[in-house]
Design a protein around this motif. Structure first.
Motif, PDB file in Angstrom:
ATOM      1  N   CYS A 108       2.064   9.214  -5.237  1.00  0.00           N
ATOM      2  CA  CYS A 108       2.361  10.832  -5.604  1.00  0.00           C
ATOM      3  C   CYS A 108       3.347  11.083  -6.595  1.00  0.00           C
ATOM      4  O   CYS A 108       3.668  12.551  -6.640  1.00  0.00           O
TER       5      CYS A 108
ATOM      6  N   PHE B  82       1.266   4.130  -3.257  1.00  0.00           N
ATOM      7  CA  PHE B  82       1.717   5.062  -2.723  1.00  0.00           C
ATOM      8  C   PHE B  82       2.083   6.443  -3.239  1.00  0.00           C
ATOM      9  O   PHE B  82       2.298   7.534  -3.487  1.00  0.00           O
TER      10      PHE B  82
ATOM     11  N   LYS C 169       0.825  -1.382  -0.209  1.00  0.00           N
ATOM     12  CA  LYS C 169       0.442   0.310   0.209  1.00  0.00           C
ATOM     13  C   LYS C 169       1.162   1.672  -0.282  1.00  0.00           C
ATOM     14  O   LYS C 169       0.634   2.411  -1.459  1.00  0.00           O
ATOM     15  N   CYS C 170       2.143   1.324   1.369  1.00  0.00           N
ATOM     16  CA  CYS C 170       2.975   2.239   1.130  1.00  0.00           C
ATOM     17  C   CYS C 170       3.108   2.858  -0.426  1.00  0.00           C
ATOM     18  O   CYS C 170       3.793   3.818  -1.021  1.00  0.00           O
TER      19      CYS C 170
ATOM     20  N   GLY D 222      -0.145   5.072   3.590  1.00  0.00           N
ATOM     21  CA  GLY D 222      -0.126   4.600   2.467  1.00  0.00           C
ATOM     22  C   GLY D 222      -0.753   4.977   2.337  1.00  0.00           C
ATOM     23  O   GLY D 222      -2.336   5.086   0.675  1.00  0.00           O
ATOM     24  N   GLU D 223      -1.521   6.571   2.039  1.00  0.00           N
ATOM     25  CA  GLU D 223      -2.923   7.025   2.558  1.00  0.00           C
ATOM     26  C   GLU D 223      -2.837   8.260   2.880  1.00  0.00           C
ATOM     27  O   GLU D 223      -2.735   9.730   3.766  1.00  0.00           O
TER      28      GLU D 223
END
Length: 208
Positions: free
Chosen positions: A13, A9, A5-6, A67-68
């Motif tokens: 980005c 992310f 998830k990270c 991660g968000e």
């Protein structure tokens, strides 16, 4: 922490910032392969890189860890602070070992003769040029400590050569003096140039 998830992310980005993996890697002084591993969930940035990475991506460290976007978590921040403190302690410990090693080699250089001194000189020469290269590969010791130790190694060897020349002069060994000056000049010039050049590249890379 969910690394996949990270990683997703970080990729999101990066793309929003219109950065390639190579450009992001250059900003952080890491390899493109390292960035690829992060984004694929096969690795995570070192603690020392979290703040710079968050700055480049325009997010907070907490968002990076979770991660968000738009999500803050005190536990995540506490974990980051703990990791940062642990990293700083580890770097201080490594710096102390570095100082101790250079001190021992310097003592051997000036206090011993024969094979022991030759071995110490070899390690000092490798240290003068090799430590900045080692830092470029894995920053486990603060940059200032690495540069200082590198120049101390170089200075010790140069000073040792100058002392040899002084000894030849005091004993009026003019034949040996000519040979010593030639070898010493070549050694000191080559080592000084290599040390200055490599450290200049390292410092220049860190400032970009």
């Amino acid at each position: 922490m969910d690394m996949e998830k990270c990683g997703a992310f970080i990729r999101s980005c990066r793309m929003k910032r219109d950065l390639s993996q190579q450009e992001l890697a250059r900003e952080l002084h890491v390899t493109r392969e390292a960035v690829s591993k992060w984004e694929n969930g096969r690795g995570f940035p070192e603690v020392s890189l979290l703040q710079p990475l968050a700055g480049v991506l325009g997010v907070t460290v907490s968002e990076l860890l979770l991660g968000e976007a738009g999500r803050e978590n005190d536990d995540a921040l506490d974990a980051w602070l703990y990791l940062t403190k642990t990293e700083q302690q580890r770097q201080r410990k490594n710096s102390l070992w570095l100082v101790l090693t250079v001190s021992v080699l310097t003592a051997l250089h000036f206090g011993c003769e024969g094979g022991i001194r030759l071995a110490a000189d070899l390690l000092l020469g490798l240290g003068a040029v090799g430590m900045p290269l080692l830092f470029a590969l894995c920053a486990k010791v603060p940059l200032g400590s690495i540069v200082t130790a590198s120049f101390i190694c170089c200075f010790t060897l140069v000073l040792g050569e100058l002392m040899q020349i002084r000894g030849r002069v005091l004993t009026q060994d003019w034949a040996g003096l000519a040979d010593t000056i030639g070898v010493s000049f070549a050694l000191c010039a080559a080592l000084s140039f290599a040390t200055l050049f490599i450290n200049a590249l390292l410092l220049g890379g860190r400032k970009r």
